[in-house]
Every structure is written in structure tokens, then in C-alpha cells.
Design a protein around this motif. Structure first.
Motif, short mmCIF file in Angstrom:
data_model
loop_
_atom_site.label_atom_id
_atom_site.label_comp_id
_atom_site.label_asym_id
_atom_site.label_seq_id
_atom_site.Cartn_x
_atom_site.Cartn_y
_atom_site.Cartn_z
N MET A 184 0.86 -1.13 -0.08
CA MET A 184 -0.06 -0.07 -0.07
C MET A 184 0.90 1.09 -0.23
N ILE A 185 1.93 1.28 0.71
CA ILE A 185 2.95 2.45 0.84
C ILE A 185 3.45 2.39 -0.59
N LEU A 186 3.76 1.39 -1.23
CA LEU A 186 4.49 1.48 -2.46
C LEU A 186 3.68 2.15 -3.35
N VAL A 187 2.41 1.70 -3.46
CA VAL A 187 1.45 2.07 -4.36
C VAL A 187 1.02 3.77 -4.24
N PHE A 188 1.20 4.25 -2.97
CA PHE A 188 1.05 5.63 -2.56
C PHE A 188 2.20 6.41 -3.03
N ALA A 189 3.40 5.84 -2.68
CA ALA A 189 4.71 6.48 -3.08
C ALA A 189 4.97 6.56 -4.52
N SER A 190 4.51 5.23 -5.34
CA SER A 190 5.01 5.50 -6.67
C SER A 190 3.94 6.45 -7.58
N TRP A 191 2.86 6.44 -7.13
CA TRP A 191 1.79 7.44 -7.84
C TRP A 191 2.09 8.68 -7.53
N PRO A 224 -11.64 -5.32 -3.89
CA PRO A 224 -12.12 -4.13 -4.65
C PRO A 224 -11.03 -3.22 -4.62
N VAL A 225 -9.79 -3.10 -4.00
CA VAL A 225 -8.47 -2.40 -4.10
C VAL A 225 -8.15 -2.31 -5.54
N GLY A 226 -8.19 -3.51 -6.27
CA GLY A 226 -7.58 -3.64 -7.66
C GLY A 226 -8.40 -2.81 -8.47
N MET A 227 -9.94 -2.92 -8.11
CA MET A 227 -10.85 -2.45 -8.89
C MET A 227 -10.69 -0.78 -8.96
N VAL A 228 -10.75 -0.18 -7.80
CA VAL A 228 -10.44 1.08 -7.37
C VAL A 228 -9.39 1.57 -8.06
N ILE A 229 -8.04 1.19 -7.74
CA ILE A 229 -6.73 1.63 -8.36
C ILE A 229 -7.05 1.61 -9.70
N SER A 230 -7.40 0.57 -10.24
CA SER A 230 -7.50 0.40 -11.68
C SER A 230 -8.21 1.60 -12.43
N LEU A 231 -9.55 1.84 -11.78
CA LEU A 231 -10.42 2.84 -12.39
C LEU A 231 -9.54 4.18 -12.14
N LEU A 232 -8.98 4.42 -11.13
CA LEU A 232 -8.57 5.78 -10.96
C LEU A 232 -7.17 5.94 -11.64
N SER A 233 -6.31 4.79 -11.85
CA SER A 233 -5.09 5.13 -12.60
C SER A 233 -5.18 5.08 -13.93
N ILE A 234 -6.49 5.16 -14.42
CA ILE A 234 -6.74 5.41 -15.94
C ILE A 234 -6.16 6.83 -16.26
N TYR A 429 -2.68 17.11 -16.58
CA TYR A 429 -2.99 15.74 -15.93
C TYR A 429 -2.07 15.25 -15.03
N ARG A 430 -0.79 15.48 -15.09
CA ARG A 430 -0.13 14.94 -14.00
C ARG A 430 -0.20 15.96 -12.79
N GLY A 431 -0.79 17.29 -13.01
CA GLY A 431 -0.85 17.89 -11.59
C GLY A 431 -2.14 17.24 -11.17
N MET A 432 -2.92 16.76 -11.63
CA MET A 432 -4.35 16.19 -11.14
C MET A 432 -4.23 14.80 -10.34
N GLN A 433 -2.90 14.41 -10.38
CA GLN A 433 -2.82 12.95 -9.94
C GLN A 433 -2.74 13.14 -8.46
N ARG A 434 -2.47 14.07 -8.01
CA ARG A 434 -2.35 14.09 -6.42
C ARG A 434 -3.53 14.05 -5.86
N LEU A 435 -4.74 14.51 -6.25
CA LEU A 435 -5.89 14.31 -5.97
C LEU A 435 -6.60 12.91 -6.04
N PHE A 436 -6.02 12.41 -7.18
CA PHE A 436 -6.54 11.05 -7.61
C PHE A 436 -5.73 9.98 -6.50
N VAL A 437 -4.63 10.01 -6.25
CA VAL A 437 -4.03 9.14 -5.46
C VAL A 437 -4.41 9.46 -4.13
N ILE A 438 -4.77 10.74 -3.75
CA ILE A 438 -5.41 10.74 -2.16
C ILE A 438 -6.82 10.14 -2.18
#
Lengths: 515, 516
Positions: A184-191, A224-234, A429-438
């Protein structure tokens, strides 16, 4: 768009005997030091078995070799297990990515220690290294462009939170939470690093993908974690213009979704029954004003109201929880969807159960399991208090209502919304990513709560909600770091990523939150 | 005087007939005081003989015999003298017994001895003039008691080819129509029973042999037991079943599942109502053992309190439990036998489905009244000498699951009618159940709760469903808070309006100043 690779500027650091100590390095080293002291020096800190270990260890070629193992359940941490010398007839009872790490630890154990006895500290060592790497990346992302002094404050905060033995004690156990924590920390950090454009995008995407896959497949409740991250990581598709990246990102999102669905479908029958039983007896029936009416709405014999508050693990019960009777008249009458529907149509009951969930939402390490070996001479279920100020404070001080969780989510989203809106306006789009990761982290945490309740009522809730408590810490840490970095809405704030757009556009980024 | 003498004699006879049946038939048996050492070479797991040791344990329990179970290899020198009899089960045709302590002690043992299976020792062979062989055929027919020519599937079966001077039991006839040979043989203190398999007539044949070996003189009785009765069973069907059995004059035992929580719920009240109806239809109640999870720790010691509380709930609800029904292994577990069964002096023992010991012991706990159980299907259509079902050699419970629907109930009633069973009334025997606050007793068909005669006649009531599940939180100053709420709502609304107004004014001023 910010997609041109730019060399990172020289970051703040302390040069000590030709070794540059960055905040990330300091935090990682601090966490490593505390963890090594806690887990690898006597008295060793770990977690006692609550009866769940057998599911994962027997299928991985390990067995309980202590003659009095049974008497140590819940009470004492056990660090050594037997390794099967003959054919292991236990087919995989639980398909989990955790097996990969147990097998890897087993390999090192056999090479360096013994072929007959497995020492769980080999597994703890692997997790510790991965964890330290994850913390390094996290602090790297959070303190990017931050002044040395402020960066070091953040590093200390990181050691305080993530070095807490409430978290790291899991490494000396076969609970899936250890892997959940690292990934989970790796997901958060890498994003976040993708947002920062700190490292190579492909490398970070790979870390994000692999971590998500491991996280999703580590526990069935993480489907559901895979599904949530999948959708937002689009949304990551548009952070670069090159087609290759876009296709790779889309493929990654598809893989994450697939992992989520596969995990859901792979849930074993018994596992389903355990949670299904609790979802009714410790969920729907528990908060219902009239359990008989509730049962009737599912088409179940009202007499089952007698099972209210029973657990699957009750030593003595009216009916065998695996009996054909329950299979025919009880389990077959309801499922995840029908319970979800029930809660939607009974919001008052949902509110009550969510409040029950919120009671335990801030517990990192459940007190039900002891942390010391029997040989340490501590009492049954004795808890370690070494470096656990954060987890203790959090459990004691956090408001225990679901309304607070909603308020917290609203405030955090509100805080990051202006910079997101600015990024949307600038088509960054890159600037939007912080809210997406949160948002992704929040939803992942929330899924931890909702899946726990709908899937298992309040049974074992403190452990089931681990994902939420971790998500809460990651986001709160990010926010506090932002404040330490510059102050929430400072005009002097730094960009998300190194500038690659003309100055006027770049200025637009500085609205709202930044480090 | 002669006539007077005859009258006196007749009166005496009539008085004797009218006297109550002897209390606790098993209690009158000399077997009650016996303690048997049951030894085995292997449990024959994975073979056709698996379970024969457990079957012997259950059969011995039905004669209220205390048993200590040991593997021969664990036998310690000199320990045999503590037992009134010894049974040795040899399930392996090839392996020789290596424990010299056992061989030495067994050779000089003066008590009753029984050997089951392969390789009877020389001492027994000489005493019984025994010659044995192994039958390699796949089937053979067994006759014993009133049962005749029951075909059984057998596998590598040892059998007696010749013996002299002893008493023989039953007989085998092989599929090739060969001569009849005895099922078992005994002489003096020695008994040899070559074959025993769990779940077929050989176990009943063993019961005949054991009855003689244990010198049990008690008159056995057969009971009908309805199993699988849960609070969430179809309670109407349960009442209907009880009614049909009552109308057919069949007394029965209802083995009811315990409830350990929520006993104040309407669902529990309905369960009690149904059980009282069962009781009023000549049904006796026994408490079925609770479902047990494989114990993960020895720390859960709640069984005693749970059972105590459930029996009290039954007694206070006018339901009188007279005994306990459990899998046989419960009597070999310290926790289950004391904390679970300790309230009762009567037990119905079922065959083990899955033994989940908490504190296994090698010595069983006995009850003055113990009933062996066998399923109805076992006896259904069985070949016998007369039309009526032969009397079984031991106290037995013919078990049947509570029918799932009316068709199954019809079929059950038909089977019971066709087979000419003679079922006894459980409450006619003496039973006693003691909890911390209640004592339930039965004798001669009368039940007492705390010394008061229980009137079993009962007309069911309808249970109201308006139960308050959630306790309403105690509130105070309701009115005050309600006024306070309304006050604050008004204040907040006014404040919002004020802020809205100020914002609008501010925005206009801003526009006027900067956007002209």
C-alpha cells in the motif's frame, strides 16, 4: 501537459563524511533501525497466531512443530515452524500473493539456516527491507523540493508514524497485513512520484502495477482495491503524450481490474461462509431493531434470529456452522449484494454499523494477540510498548464516529481541490494526480471498512480495517507534510513536477495546495 | 384356606405386576462396576476395519462399563491387575506384538479375557481348542439372536474353523453354501470374536457376545430417538410428527439442540412451546451435545455455564430434559464429559462423526443409564425369525432425523408401522439432571422438576413477536434538548442568511471598486 523529462534539481541534503543524507534516507534509516531493534533483538516482538496461520502456512510447506502450539494461540508470538520433509498433501487452502514471500523466505532460510526449521525472522527481514524501500520512496515523494530543515522534520514524523511497532510487529507473523502495509505504501509512493515526475515514469508505473497486483491478491477482502486503483489510474494515461506509455498504462489498469475480479472469484468456500455468517449474525442481525423482520426480508426463517451475535468461531454452538442445514436454509438465501441492498434500504442501521466500525478504525495492532514469545517470561497476550507512541495516541485520541471519517474525507478532498481545479483548467493531467492518489487511497481505506462490515459484520473488525487505518495514516501524513513543507495555501508553493511549461501556465499551478 | 391361599398368591402376583419397573435397568446390572482395559494393535485407519475399536467402546459404554483404551505398545507392566477384564483387538494379520510387558502380563492374567480379530494367542487357542482361518471371499451371511442370514460385505475375514466345549454365538454361512460356523466362541474366562466391523450386523452380534462376557442381566430396552431438532427446524412439522407418533402409540425421545444465547427472544419461546408440545405427546427430551468447533485453545471453559444455563431455561420453560445425547467420544474427553455431561446420569451415545477433542483421556466416564444408538435404516427390512423386530441385547436408540416435510413424515410412519418395533418410554426409567438451581427427575413415567410433579399436558400458545430487541436508551431532559435543538437551528439559519447577505454586499462592493 508536463511530459518532458527534466533532470531533477539538486535536492537538499546533509553531507556527512561524503555520504549525502537526504530526508528520505534519514527516514528509511530511522525506520530500519527501530524495526531491527524491535524485531531482531531480544525480546523479539511479533504477533501471536489467532488461528488463521494454518490457512497460509500449511499450503506453503510449513507446519506447527511446537507440541504445545495450541496453548499459545492468541497469547504468544512463535518464531519457529517446521518445514515439511515429505510430500505436502495440503493443497493451497488460500491463494495469496503472500505465498510468494513466504516461499522466498523459506528459500533463504534453507540456504542460510536450516532445512527442517523455519525461522519467521527470514520473512521479517524481507518485509523490513521492502518496507524501508517503500518508506524511502514515500519520503522522497513527499519531501521533493522541500527545504532540508523541513524535510528532516517530515523524516522524523515518518519514523514516528511508520516505524511504530504497531505496524512492524506484523512482519513477524503470517498475517497478510504485513504485505498489505508494504504494498500500500509502495502504491501511494509510486503514484505520488509519478505526480512529482521524480523518477522514470515507466519504472514508477511498474512499481505501481506490481504493488497493486500484490496488494489486491494478498487478501480476499482486497478484491475491491484492484478495481478502485484500476479505475482511478486510468487518469495516468494522459500524463504523457507517447503512445507506448498510454498503452502500457491502459494495460496496467486492465491487469489491476483483472486481479481484483480474479481475487473476488477465487474466494474459497469456507472463507465465504465465515464472512457470510458474520455478515448476518454480527452485522444485519446485530443492529436490526427486529432481527426477525430483517431475516424475513432475506426470505430466511425468522427463527434464525437466535443466531444474533454468534460467531463462526464460537467453541460451542447450536448448529455446526458448516452444516447442510445452514447451507440449505441460511447461506444460500443471501450474499454480498443482498446485504448491500439491505443496508441501502436501511440507512439508519448502516449508520449504526458504520459507527461500530469507526470504533475500531484507528487500531493498528489488535490487542487480542500477544507480542512476545513465551520464553520472554511475559504474561499471556502481553503487548509490546516499544516505540508505539503513535499507535497508542491514535487509538486513544481519534474520534470514533463514522461522521468524523466522512468529515476527514471532505476536508482532505476540499484541501486538495483548488490545486486539482487549477490543474484541470491548465489541462495538466500530471498535476491532477495528487488528488487522484488521495482519492484512491481514501476509497481503498473506505473499501476496507465497507467490505469488513458487509462481508463480516463486526467480527475481527480491528484487523479487517487495517487497510483503512493505513490509508488514514498515509493521507494524514501527506497533509501534515504539506503543512510542514510550506503551509497549505502558500503563494510560495512549489510545483508538482519540475516546470516544463511556460511561466504563465506554471503560475496557474500554484493555486491551492502544494508542498 | 386353599382358596384363600390362591387369592393371596394372585394378589401377590398382581401386586408384583403393578409394581413400578426396576429403576435404571442398567444400574441393576453387575456390569456397572466393571472397568475394562481395551487394547488394540492398530486402529486400522484406511481399511474396512476402521472404527471397530470405537464401536467396541460404544458397545461397552452401553453396558455402563468403564473402559481404559490403550495401544498395546503403550501398555505398562503390572497395570493389568487394576482391571476386571481385558479385551485385545488385533487388526493386523501379520504384525506380531512386540511389547513383552503386555505378553507377559496377558499370559498370566486371571480375569475375563476377550480377543477380537487376527492372531488369537496360544493360551486362548488352547483353552478354546481353537482353529482359525481367513475367509478371502467378499461376502458372508450372519445370523445371531433373532436376526437370520444377513448378508455382509467382508474383507479378509478371520473366522473360527473349529472349537470345542465352549459356548458359541451366532453363525456365519459363506456364499458357497458352506457349513455354518460360529461367529464367536467362549469358555470360562476366555472369549474369542474373530470379526467386528463398525456399522453392520457384526457390531450387533458383538453386543450379544459382550452381554454374556460382561454377565449383564439387565433387561434391555429400545427407544426411538428423533434427531436434528434445532430451534430453526420446522417447528410445526415437529409438533405434527410428535402428534402422529402419539396417535400411533409410539413413545419417543426428542434430542434437542441447545441454545446458549438470546434465550429471551420470541424465537426461543417458540422453540420451548414446540418442545412442550412434544413432551405432551409422550415425547421425552434429551439435550443434544452442542456443535463443537475444533478447539484452538484449551482456554475456553464456558461449556459448563452454557449447559447449566440452557437446562435451566428448559426447566423454567416447563421442559424437562432427562439425559444427554452426544457422540461417543465425548465420554473420553475430560472437559466434555464433566463440564458438558456432568449434569446428567443418563446418556444416549451416537457414533462418532468427527472427534474434536478438547482434553482427550484414555478412560471413559460412565452413566448409570447409557443407550447405544443405531440408525433406523440399519434395521429396516432386516431378515429375522418372526415378524416383530427382535429384542436387541442392549439398551438401544433407533435414531431418525426429524422429517423435512410431510412426505418424509408419512414415509417414516409407514416404516415404523411395517417393522413391528417395540419402543419403550424413556421417562419410565429413572433419570436425574441436576443444575445449580434445578433438579429434574423421572421415574415410572412421572417427571418431577424440583420435586414438583410436571404436568406434561399442554396447549400451545402463540408467541407475540413484539419483543423489544434493542434496549431504548434512557433519556432525560428530552423536552429541554428538543427546544434547544430548535433554538440552535433557528440561530444557524439566521446566521447563514446573515452571512449570505454580507457576502452579496461584499461582492457588489468589490465589483463596484475594481471592475468598473
Amino acid at each position: 501537459m508536463i511530459d518532458n523529462p527534466v533532470k531533477t534539481s539538486i535536492r537538499p541534503g546533509i553531507t556527512l563524511a561524503s555520504l549525502r543524507i537526504t530526508p528520505a534516507f534519514a527516514a528509511a534509516f530511522g525506520v530500519l533501525l527501530v524495526t531491527v531493534i524491535a524485531l531482531f533483538t531480544a525480546p523479539y516482538v511479533g504477533m501471536a497466531d489467532n488461528g488463521d496461520f494454518f490457512r497460509i502456512i500449511y499450503s506453503n510447506g510449513l507446519y506447527f512443530n511446537l507440541p504445545d502450539y495450541d496453548s499459545q494461540y492468541f497469547g504468544y508470538f512463535i518464531k519457529q515452524f517446521g518445514i515439511y520433509q515429505y510430500y505436502n498433501e495440503n493443497s493451497s487452502m488460500l491463494v495469496s500473493s503472500q505465498s510468494l514471500f513466504i516461499k522466498l523466505a523459506l528459500l533463504f532460510n534453507k540456504l542460510l539456516f536450516s532445512k527442517e526449521v523455519f525461522d519467521i525472522r527470514f520473512q521479517a527481514a524481507i518485509y523490513t527491507l521492502l518496507y524501508v524501500a517503500a518508506v524511502y520512496l514515500l519520503i522522497e515523494a513527499v519531501t521533493f523540493k522541500m527545504s532540508r530543515k523541513r524535510g528532516m522534520i517530515v523524516a522524523v514524523l515518518a519514523v514516528f508514524i511508520f516505524g511504530d511497532t504497531g505496524y512492524t510487529a506484523y512482519f513477524n507473523s503470517f498475517f497478510g497485513e504485513s504485505l498489505v502495509m508494504v504494498t500500500m505504501i509502495l502504491v501511494f509512493a509510486s503514484w505520488l512520484l509519478l505526480y512529482r515526475k521524480r523518477y522514470n515514469d515507466y519504472a514508477m508505473l511498474a512499481v505501481l502495477l506490481v504493488s497493486t497486483l500484490i496488494l489486491t491478491t494478498s487478501k480476499q477482502q482486497n478484491a475491491p482495491v484492484g478495481m478502485v486503483i484500476s479505475l482511478l489510474s486510468i487518469s495516468l494515461v494522459w500524463i504523457r503524450r507517447d503512445k507506448l506509455f498510454r498503452w502500457v498504462t491502459l494495460l496496467s489498469a486492465a491487469l489491476m481490474m483483472f486481479a481484483g475480479i480474479a481475487t473476488y472469484l477465487n474466494i474459497s468456500k469456507e472463507f465465504v461462509n465465515i464472512n457470510q455468517y458474520h455478515a448476518m449474525t454480527r452485522g444485519v442481525l446485530m443492529e436490526s431493531e427486529n432481527p426477525e423482520t430483517a431475516l424475513q426480508s432475506f426470505g430466511i426463517n425468522e427463527q434464525y434470529a437466535i443466531l444474533k451475535e454468534n460467531t463462526y468461531y464460537d467453541q460451542y454452538g447450536t448448529v455446526d456452522v458448516k452444516s447442510d442445514l445452514l447451507e440449505k436454509d441460511f447461506y444460500s438465501q443471501y450474499g454480498f449484494v443482498s446485504i448491500l441492498k439491505y443496508y441501502v434500504t436501511h440507512p439508519d442501521q448502516l449508520g449504526l454499523i458504520l459507527d461500530t466500525a469507526a470504533e475500531s478504525a484507528y487500531t493498528i495492532k489488535p490487542a487480542a494477540m500477544g507480542n512476545y514469545e513465551k520464553s520472554a517470561g511475559k504474561e499471556f497476550r502481553a503487548q509490546s510498548h516499544f516505540f508505539n507512541v503513535y499507535s497508542t495516541l491514535k487509538e486513544k485520541l481519534a474520534p470514533r464516529t463514522f461522521a468524523f471519517i466522512l468529515l476527514w474525507m471532505a476536508v482532505i478532498t476540499g484541501v486538495y481541490m483548488p490545486s486539482f481545479v487549477a490543474a484541470v483548467r491548465a489541462r495538466d493531467y500530471r498535476g491532477m494526480q495528487r488528488l487522484f492518489v488521495i482519492l484512491a487511497t481514501m476509497l481503498v481505506g473506505l473499501s476496507g471498512i465497507v467490505v469488513s462490515i458487509i462481508g463480516a459484520g463486526d467480527a475481527d473488525i480491528a484487523k479487517h480495517e487495517f487497510l483503512f487505518t493505513l490509508a488514514f495514516d498515509l493521507i494524514t501524513f501527506q497533509v501534515i507534510s504539506s503543512v510542514i513543507g510550506r503551509g497549505i495555501s502558500s503563494r510560495k508553493s512549489m510545483p508538482a513536477a519540475p516546470p516544463s511549461v511556460p511561466a504563465p501556465e506554471y503560475a496557474a499551478l500554484n493555486n491551492g495546495v502544494s508542498i | 384356606m386353599k382358596r384363600g391361599g390362591i387369592i393371596v398368591l394372585l394378589l401377590l402376583l398382581a401386586g408384583n405386576l403393578l409394581l413400578p419397573a426396576p429403576a435404571a435397568s442398567a444400574a441393576a446390572s453387575p456390569a456397572a462396576a466393571q472397568h475394562i482395559l481395551l487394547l488394540y494393535d492398530s486402529l486400522a485407519k484406511g481399511t474396512g476395519k476402521e472404527g471397530n475399536v470405537a464401536e467396541l467402546q460404544r458397545l461397552l459404554a452401553a453396558y455402563s462399563t468403564q473402559v481404559t483404551l490403550k495401544n498395546i505398545s503403550d501398555y505398562e507392566q503390572g497395570s493389568l491387575t487394576a482391571y476386571s477384564g481385558m479385551i485385545t483387538v488385533i487388526n493386523s494379520a501379520e504384525l506380531k506384538i512386540a511389547n513383552s510387558a503386555y505378553l507377559q502380563d496377558a499370559a498370566g492374567y486371571q480375569g475375563s479375557v476377550m480377543y477380537v480379530g487376527y492372531q488369537p494367542p496360544d493360551r486362548v487357542q488352547q483353552a478354546l481348542q481353537l482353529k482359525t482361518d481367513i475367509w478371502h471371499g467378499a461376502s458372508a451371511s450372519l445370523s445371531i439372536g433373532g436376526f437370520t442370514g444377513i448378508p455382509l460385505e467382508v474383507e479378509e475375514m478371520p473366522y473360527i474353523t473349529a472349537s470345542q466345549g465352549g459356548r458359541t454365538y451366532g453363525g456365519w454361512s459363506f456364499e458357497d453354501g458352506g457349513v455354518q460356523i460360529p461367529y464367536a466362541v467362549s469358555r470360562g474366562e476366555f472369549t474369542y470374536m474373530p470379526y467386528l466391523k463398525q456399522g453392520d450386523l457384526s457390531s450387533m452380534a458383538a453386543a450379544y457376545v459382550l452381554k454374556d462376557w460382561l454377565k449383564s442381566s439387565a433387561r434391555p430396552r429400545t427407544y426411538l430417538v428423533l434427531k436434528e431438532i434445532y430451534p430453526f427446524s420446522d417447528l410445526e412439522l415437529l409438533e405434527q410428527t410428535a402428534d402422529r407418533l402419539y396417535q400411533s402409540g409410539i413413545p419417543f425421545i426428542a434430542s434437542v439442540r441447545p441454545v446458549f444465547g438470546n434465550t429471551d427472544f420470541p424465537a426461543m419461546k417458540r422453540y420451548l412451546e414446540a418442545l412442550r408440545t412434544v413432551q405432551s405427546r409422550n415425547g421425552s427430551i434429551v439435550v443434544n451435545a452442542p456443535a463443537v468447533r475444533p478447539p484452538i485453545s484449551l482456554s475456553d471453559r464456558s461449556l459448563h455455564d452454557k449447559m447449566n444455563s440452557f437446562i435451566n431455561v428448559l426447566a423454567e420453560g416447563g421442559v424437562a430434559p432427562l439425559g444427554m445425547a452426544a457422540e461417543g467420544y465425548w465420554t473420553y474427553d475430560k472437559e466434555y464429559s464433566t463440564a458438558g455431561m456432568g449434569f446428567f446420569d443418563s446418556a444416549v451415545l451416537y457414533a462418532d462423526e468427527e472427534a474434536r477433542y478438547m482434553e482427550q483421556t484414555d478412560t471413559s466416564v460412565t452413566f448409570p443409564s447409557t443407550v447405544y444408538s443405531l440408525p433406523l435404516e440399519f434395521l429396516q427390512g432386516i431378515s429375522r425369525t418372526g415378524k416383530a423386530m427382535p429384542e436387541l441385547p442392549l439398551n438401544a436408540a433407533v435414531t431418525v432425523d426429524l422429517p423435512e416435510d410431510e412426505a418424509a413424515l408419512d414415509s417414516l410412519m409407514q416404516n415404523l408401522g411395517e417393522e413391528w418395533y417395540t419402543f419403550a418410554d424413556y421417562k419410565r426409567e429413572a433419570h436425574k439432571v441436576v443444575t445449580d438451581i434445578n433438579t429434574v427427575e423421572s421415574a415410572d413415567g412421572v417427571i418431577y422438576i424440583n420435586g414438583n410433579n410436571l404436568n406434561v399436558d399442554y396447549t400451545p400458545r402463540t408467541i407475540a413477536a413484539d419483543y423489544q430487541y434493542q434496549e431504548k436508551q434512557a433519556t432525560s431532559f428530552n423536552k429541554l434538548f428538543s427546544v434547544q435543538n430548535q433554538f440552535f437551528i433557528i440561530v444557524i439559519l439566521i446566521a447563514l442568511l446573515l452571512f449570505g447577505g454580507l457576502l452579496t454586499i461584499g461582492y457588489r462592493l468589490y465589483r463596484r471598486k475594481y471592475l468598473k
